[in-house]
Design an enzyme around this catalytic site. Structure first.
Site, short mmCIF file in Angstrom:
data_model
loop_
_atom_site.label_atom_id
_atom_site.label_comp_id
_atom_site.label_asym_id
_atom_site.label_seq_id
_atom_site.Cartn_x
_atom_site.Cartn_y
_atom_site.Cartn_z
N PHE A 13 0.83 -1.23 0.00
CA PHE A 13 0.00 0.00 0.00
C PHE A 13 0.86 1.27 0.00
CE2 PHE A 13 -2.26 2.71 3.42
CZ PHE A 13 -2.81 3.58 2.48
N THR A 38 4.39 -11.01 -1.13
CA THR A 38 3.53 -11.82 -0.26
C THR A 38 2.09 -11.56 -0.69
OG1 THR A 38 3.12 -10.07 1.37
CG2 THR A 38 5.14 -11.40 1.66
N ALA A 84 9.03 -2.72 3.82
CA ALA A 84 8.69 -4.16 3.79
C ALA A 84 8.37 -4.67 5.19
CB ALA A 84 9.87 -4.95 3.22
N THR A 127 5.66 2.75 13.08
CA THR A 127 4.25 2.96 13.36
C THR A 127 4.06 3.50 14.78
OG1 THR A 127 2.19 1.77 13.83
CG2 THR A 127 4.18 0.46 13.91
N ASP A 128 2.98 4.25 14.97
CA ASP A 128 2.67 4.75 16.32
C ASP A 128 2.23 3.62 17.26
OD1 ASP A 128 0.16 4.21 15.21
OD2 ASP A 128 -0.72 6.15 15.75
N GLU A 129 1.93 2.44 16.68
CA GLU A 129 1.44 1.33 17.53
C GLU A 129 2.50 0.86 18.52
OE1 GLU A 129 -1.06 -1.56 15.60
OE2 GLU A 129 -1.55 -0.17 13.99
N TYR A 152 2.37 -7.69 16.17
CA TYR A 152 2.78 -6.78 15.09
C TYR A 152 3.53 -5.59 15.68
CZ TYR A 152 2.36 -2.73 11.97
OH TYR A 152 2.62 -1.58 11.25
N LYS A 156 7.51 -4.38 15.28
CA LYS A 156 7.91 -3.07 14.75
C LYS A 156 8.75 -2.30 15.78
CE LYS A 156 6.82 -1.30 11.37
NZ LYS A 156 7.51 -1.26 10.04
N ASN A 182 -2.86 5.04 8.10
CA ASN A 182 -2.98 5.64 6.77
C ASN A 182 -4.23 5.16 6.06
OD1 ASN A 182 0.31 6.12 5.31
ND2 ASN A 182 -0.24 6.21 7.44
N PRO A 207 -18.24 -5.54 9.53
CA PRO A 207 -17.94 -6.07 10.86
C PRO A 207 -17.16 -5.08 11.74
CG PRO A 207 -16.43 -6.99 9.24
CD PRO A 207 -17.32 -6.06 8.48
N TYR A 209 -15.53 -4.26 15.30
CA TYR A 209 -15.06 -5.00 16.49
C TYR A 209 -15.56 -4.34 17.78
CZ TYR A 209 -11.48 -7.08 13.34
OH TYR A 209 -10.82 -7.72 12.32
N ASP A 274 -14.76 -8.72 19.73
CA ASP A 274 -13.65 -7.77 19.72
C ASP A 274 -12.33 -8.47 19.38
OD1 ASP A 274 -12.50 -5.31 19.90
OD2 ASP A 274 -12.94 -4.99 22.02
P1 NAD Z 1 1.36 -3.66 3.19
O1 NAD Z 1 1.03 -4.88 3.98
O2 NAD Z 1 0.32 -3.09 2.29
O3 NAD Z 1 2.65 -3.95 2.28
C1 NAD Z 1 3.77 -4.62 2.77
C2 NAD Z 1 4.67 -4.96 1.57
O4 NAD Z 1 5.85 -5.60 2.07
C3 NAD Z 1 4.03 -5.93 0.57
O5 NAD Z 1 4.27 -5.49 -0.74
C4 NAD Z 1 4.75 -7.25 0.84
O6 NAD Z 1 4.83 -8.09 -0.30
C5 NAD Z 1 6.11 -6.76 1.27
N1 NAD Z 1 6.86 -7.72 2.09
C6 NAD Z 1 6.40 -8.45 3.14
N2 NAD Z 1 7.37 -9.25 3.61
C7 NAD Z 1 8.48 -8.99 2.85
C8 NAD Z 1 9.81 -9.49 2.86
N3 NAD Z 1 10.21 -10.41 3.75
N4 NAD Z 1 10.69 -8.98 1.97
C9 NAD Z 1 10.30 -8.07 1.05
N5 NAD Z 1 9.04 -7.59 0.98
C10 NAD Z 1 8.15 -8.02 1.88
O7 NAD Z 1 1.86 -2.59 4.25
P2 NAD Z 1 1.69 -1.00 4.29
O8 NAD Z 1 0.41 -0.68 4.93
O9 NAD Z 1 2.02 -0.44 2.96
O10 NAD Z 1 2.84 -0.64 5.34
C11 NAD Z 1 4.16 -0.35 4.90
C12 NAD Z 1 5.02 -0.01 6.09
O11 NAD Z 1 4.46 1.12 6.78
C13 NAD Z 1 5.10 -1.13 7.12
O12 NAD Z 1 6.41 -1.18 7.60
C14 NAD Z 1 4.13 -0.71 8.22
O13 NAD Z 1 4.52 -1.21 9.47
C15 NAD Z 1 4.28 0.82 8.15
N6 NAD Z 1 3.11 1.58 8.60
C16 NAD Z 1 1.88 1.35 8.05
C17 NAD Z 1 0.78 2.12 8.45
C18 NAD Z 1 -0.58 1.89 7.85
O14 NAD Z 1 -1.56 2.53 8.29
N7 NAD Z 1 -0.75 1.06 6.85
C19 NAD Z 1 0.96 3.13 9.40
C20 NAD Z 1 2.25 3.35 9.93
C21 NAD Z 1 3.32 2.57 9.50
P1 TYD Z 2 -6.81 -1.80 11.16
O1 TYD Z 2 -7.13 -1.17 9.84
O2 TYD Z 2 -6.58 -3.27 11.22
O3 TYD Z 2 -5.57 -0.99 11.75
P2 TYD Z 2 -4.85 -1.09 13.21
O4 TYD Z 2 -5.45 -2.16 13.99
O5 TYD Z 2 -3.45 -1.39 12.82
O6 TYD Z 2 -5.05 0.25 13.81
O7 TYD Z 2 -7.98 -1.48 12.17
C1 TYD Z 2 -8.36 -0.13 12.47
C2 TYD Z 2 -9.40 -0.18 13.56
O8 TYD Z 2 -10.59 -0.79 13.04
C3 TYD Z 2 -9.00 -1.01 14.76
O9 TYD Z 2 -9.48 -0.38 15.95
C4 TYD Z 2 -9.70 -2.34 14.55
C5 TYD Z 2 -10.97 -1.94 13.80
N1 TYD Z 2 -11.49 -2.93 12.85
C6 TYD Z 2 -12.84 -3.30 12.89
O10 TYD Z 2 -13.61 -2.83 13.74
N2 TYD Z 2 -13.29 -4.21 11.99
C7 TYD Z 2 -12.48 -4.78 11.06
O11 TYD Z 2 -12.96 -5.64 10.26
C8 TYD Z 2 -11.10 -4.39 11.00
C9 TYD Z 2 -10.16 -4.98 10.01
C10 TYD Z 2 -10.65 -3.45 11.92
#
Ligand code: NAD
Ligand code: TYD
Length: 345
Positions: A13, A38, A84, A127-129, A152, A156, A182, A207, A209, A274
């Site tokens: 993403f 993946t 990644a 991530t802020d998590e 997770y 991180k 994001n 759904p 939670y 939940d």
């Molecule tokens: P995503 O799951 O959409 O994409 C992850 C990508 O990493 C995929 O293309 C997957 O094929 C690749 N990947 C997985 N394992 C791999 C490996 N061993 N070697 C090479 N590639 C590999 O994730 P995203 O939402 O785009 O998140 C990207 C980064 O940003 C992550 O590090 C995540 O922790 C961080 N992040 C995400 C969010 C969010 O809201 N999505 C917020 C803060 C930080």
């Molecule tokens: P998610 O997008 O999985 O991000 P994160 O857990 O990393 O913050 O979930 C965002 C919020 O939405 C989280 O509080 C869990 C909730 N959630 C649901 O209520 N239903 C769902 O099907 C999913 C995937 C998440």
């Protein structure tokens, strides 16, 4: 001298959006994308990029030391931006194995290879998590101690600590961003916003939670990309920068907002069991990146969510492609879907 950047996880993403962004704003840079492809990685996210003469794709795992050594030997890399990762909290609760291999092991392999090959800077996309869960008040600041609650988040946090250790021990130039949730184009529909959008578009149950009162702080992906580029080019080595736009939503209000935007009934909402250990609230204080580097969010939520809804509505084929196969199996199992499509989790 041309700058060469290695983007790991560039078929996911945020990584794919980042490569589109580089194409637009750093067109003279050479971009090497490493992705293991993946279930979450989709080369189709880069369809318009693959004809760009400065772009190279290498399928490999960041946890594979030999493969990474080959990549660094083949390209003279200046910067690494490490996206990644295994990223879905629910999957980490089921099985954390790959989270440790990629998020922890893979990050260390990258750091080691970068030192061996003279890479100038490593940006860790964090991530802020990692801070854990907030109560109803307060914000995450960079100086807080880390209290990750899910496998997770713990993986991180480990990756962040390995980066900081490389900086301290080897004087390696690393910077870390820690962003809030994001949303935007190309997000895999296991995550809340695209999952709700996909279900709503096809009149399936949404759904939610628990009681839906958990809070997340949502940032449009493009604002995150700009923050990453800014920290990469101007951030101070060894520093952590929080990224977020003060945009907190209770999950239930966000789901209702999406339904409203789509003109769909709230009766589609289904409260389900939940998530285990579900963090109550995330909220970022972005003061450091704002005052030091001048970053601020540009896309406000009402506009960002409209753009996102339009993208998913216009890209039904993308949705169908990424949700065929493995996704259906995951969805049916995770949400205990019965034969008439009812979510029984
Ligand atoms: P995503 O799951 O959409 O994409 C992850 C990508 O990493 C995929 O293309 C997957 O094929 C690749 N990947 C997985 N394992 C791999 C490996 N061993 N070697 C090479 N590639 C590999 O994730 P995203 O939402 O785009 O998140 C990207 C980064 O940003 C992550 O590090 C995540 O922790 C961080 N992040 C995400 C969010 C969010 O809201 N999505 C917020 C803060 C930080
Ligand atoms: P998610 O997008 O999985 O991000 P994160 O857990 O990393 O913050 O979930 C965002 C919020 O939405 C989280 O509080 C869990 C909730 N959630 C649901 O209520 N239903 C769902 O099907 C999913 C995937 C998440």
């Amino acid at each position: 001298m041309t700058t060469t950047i290695l983007v790991t996880g560039g078929c996911g993403f945020i990584g794919s959006n980042f490569i589109h962004h580089l194409h637009a704003v750093r067109n003279s840079w050479k971009v090497v994308c490493v992705d293991a492809l993946t279930y979450a990685g989709n080369l189709g996210n880069l369809d318009e990029i693959r004809s760009w003469e400065n772009f190279t794709f290498e399928r490999a795992s960041i946890a594979d030391r030999g493969a990474m050594d080959e990549v660094f030997s083949a390209h003279k890399i200046d910067y690494v931006v490490n996206f990644a990762a295994e990223t879905h909290v629910d999957r980490s609760i089921e099985d954390a194995t790959n989270f440790i291999l990629t998020n922890v092991g893979g990050t260390q392999v990258l750091l080691d290879s970068e030192r061996a090959h003279g890479v100038k800077r490593h940006l860790q996309v964090g991530t802020d998590e990692v801070y854990g869960s907030l109560g109803v008040a307060g914000f995450f600041v960079e100086t807080m101690s880390l209290h990750p609650n899910s496998p997770y988040a713990a993986s991180k946090a480990s990756a962040d600590l390995l980066c900081l250790a490389a900086h301290h021990t080897h004087a390696q130039d690393v910077v870390i961003t820690r962003c809030s949730n994001n949303y935007g184009p190309y997000q895999f529909p296991e995550k809340m916003i695209p999952l709700m959008l996909r279900n709503a578009l096809s009149d399936k149950q949404l759904p939610v939670y628990g009681d839906g009162m958990n809070v997340r702080d949502w940032l449009y992906v493009e604002d995150h990309l700009k923050a990453i580029l800014l920290v990469l080019e101007k951030g101070r080595a060894g520093e952590v920068y929080n990224v977020g736009g003060h945009n907190e939503w209770h999950n239930i209000d966000l789901v209702k907002h999406i339904l409203n935007e789509l003109g769909k009934p709230e009766s589609l909402i289904k409260f389900v069991e939940d998530r285990k250990g579900h963090d109550l609230r995330y909220a970022i204080d972005p003061e450091k990146i704002a005052s030091e580097l001048g970053w601020k969010p540009e896309t406000m939520f009402p506009e960002g969510i409209k753009k996102t809804i339009k993208w998913y509505s216009d890209n039904q084929k993308w949705l169908d492609d990424v949700t065929s196969g493995d996704y259906l199996e995951y969805y049916n199992k995770m949400y205990k879907v019965d034969s008439d499509g009812t979510v029984t989790r």
